[in-house]
Design a protein around this motif. Sequence first.
Motif, PDB file in Angstrom:
ATOM      1  N   VAL A  37      50.303  18.168  51.193  1.00 10.53           N
ATOM      2  CA  VAL A  37      50.227  19.145  50.101  1.00 10.53           C
ATOM      3  C   VAL A  37      49.990  18.424  48.775  1.00 10.53           C
ATOM      4  CG1 VAL A  37      51.539  20.858  48.776  1.00 10.53           C
ATOM      5  CG2 VAL A  37      51.620  20.886  51.279  1.00 10.53           C
ATOM      6  N   GLN A  38      50.761  17.363  48.529  1.00  8.59           N
ATOM      7  CA  GLN A  38      50.608  16.630  47.272  1.00  8.59           C
ATOM      8  C   GLN A  38      49.208  16.049  47.129  1.00  8.59           C
ATOM      9  OE1 GLN A  38      53.746  13.776  46.420  1.00  8.59           O
ATOM     10  NE2 GLN A  38      55.203  15.054  47.527  1.00  8.59           N
ATOM     11  N   GLN A  39      48.701  15.440  48.192  1.00  7.23           N
ATOM     12  CA  GLN A  39      47.357  14.852  48.139  1.00  7.23           C
ATOM     13  C   GLN A  39      46.301  15.914  47.873  1.00  7.23           C
ATOM     14  OE1 GLN A  39      46.855  12.567  51.738  1.00  7.23           O
ATOM     15  NE2 GLN A  39      48.594  11.247  51.276  1.00  7.23           N
ATOM     16  N   ALA A  40      46.418  17.065  48.517  1.00 11.50           N
ATOM     17  CA  ALA A  40      45.450  18.146  48.307  1.00 11.50           C
ATOM     18  C   ALA A  40      45.542  18.680  46.881  1.00 11.50           C
ATOM     19  CB  ALA A  40      45.685  19.270  49.316  1.00 11.50           C
ATOM     20  N   ARG A  41      46.768  18.821  46.374  1.00 11.14           N
ATOM     21  CA  ARG A  41      46.947  19.328  45.016  1.00 11.14           C
ATOM     22  C   ARG A  41      46.345  18.354  44.006  1.00 11.14           C
ATOM     23  NH1 ARG A  41      52.322  19.363  44.291  1.00 11.14           N
ATOM     24  NH2 ARG A  41      52.626  21.106  45.697  1.00 11.14           N
ATOM     25  N   SER A  44      42.564  18.306  43.970  1.00 11.85           N
ATOM     26  CA  SER A  44      41.955  19.473  43.343  1.00 11.85           C
ATOM     27  C   SER A  44      42.262  19.551  41.852  1.00 11.85           C
ATOM     28  CB  SER A  44      42.422  20.760  44.045  1.00 11.85           C
ATOM     29  OG  SER A  44      43.806  20.968  43.816  1.00 11.85           O
ATOM     30  N   GLY A  45      42.802  18.453  41.304  1.00 14.25           N
ATOM     31  CA  GLY A  45      43.051  18.397  39.868  1.00 14.25           C
ATOM     32  C   GLY A  45      44.430  18.864  39.454  1.00 14.25           C
ATOM     33  N   GLY A  46      45.272  19.157  40.401  1.00 17.62           N
ATOM     34  CA  GLY A  46      46.613  19.629  40.084  1.00 17.62           C
ATOM     35  C   GLY A  46      47.603  18.490  39.923  1.00 17.62           C
ATOM     36  N   ARG A  47      48.832  18.877  39.685  1.00 23.01           N
ATOM     37  CA  ARG A  47      49.897  17.898  39.524  1.00 23.01           C
ATOM     38  C   ARG A  47      50.541  17.614  40.873  1.00 23.01           C
ATOM     39  NH1 ARG A  47      53.350  19.827  34.420  1.00 23.01           N
ATOM     40  NH2 ARG A  47      54.265  17.802  34.839  1.00 23.01           N
ATOM     41  N   ARG A  48      51.186  16.477  40.961  1.00 20.76           N
ATOM     42  CA  ARG A  48      51.849  16.072  42.207  1.00 20.76           C
ATOM     43  C   ARG A  48      53.012  17.002  42.540  1.00 20.76           C
ATOM     44  NH1 ARG A  48      56.178  12.407  43.433  1.00 20.76           N
ATOM     45  NH2 ARG A  48      56.467  12.079  41.221  1.00 20.76           N
ATOM     46  N   VAL A  49      53.717  17.461  41.509  1.00 21.68           N
ATOM     47  CA  VAL A  49      54.903  18.291  41.699  1.00 21.68           C
ATOM     48  C   VAL A  49      54.629  19.693  41.160  1.00 21.68           C
ATOM     49  CG1 VAL A  49      57.332  18.562  41.052  1.00 21.68           C
ATOM     50  CG2 VAL A  49      56.422  16.281  41.541  1.00 21.68           C
TER      51      VAL A  49
END
Length: 84
Positions: A37-41, A44-49
């Motif tokens: 989930v973290q890697q995908a987030r 896609s330009g999102g944050r780790r948490v």
Amino acid sequence: MTTTPEATIADARERIDALDDRIIGLIQERMAVSSVVQQARIASGGRRVHLAREMEILGRYREALGKPGTSVAMTLLELCRGRI
């Protein structure tokens, strides 16, 4: 047939050990899924948490286990995403 307290304790400890093995396995599985989930987030330009999601998890554990559930959830989150 009556079992002795020692036999009862030994049997219960075996069950606890088996449960702990399952719990550890589930935590390791959760850590692996959380990493995906973290890697995908991040990809896609999102944050780790995702703090809103973590608050949901904290609430679920607190509701199910009482106040100590919050500590359990915090430890689980730290294992799965690292310290923030």
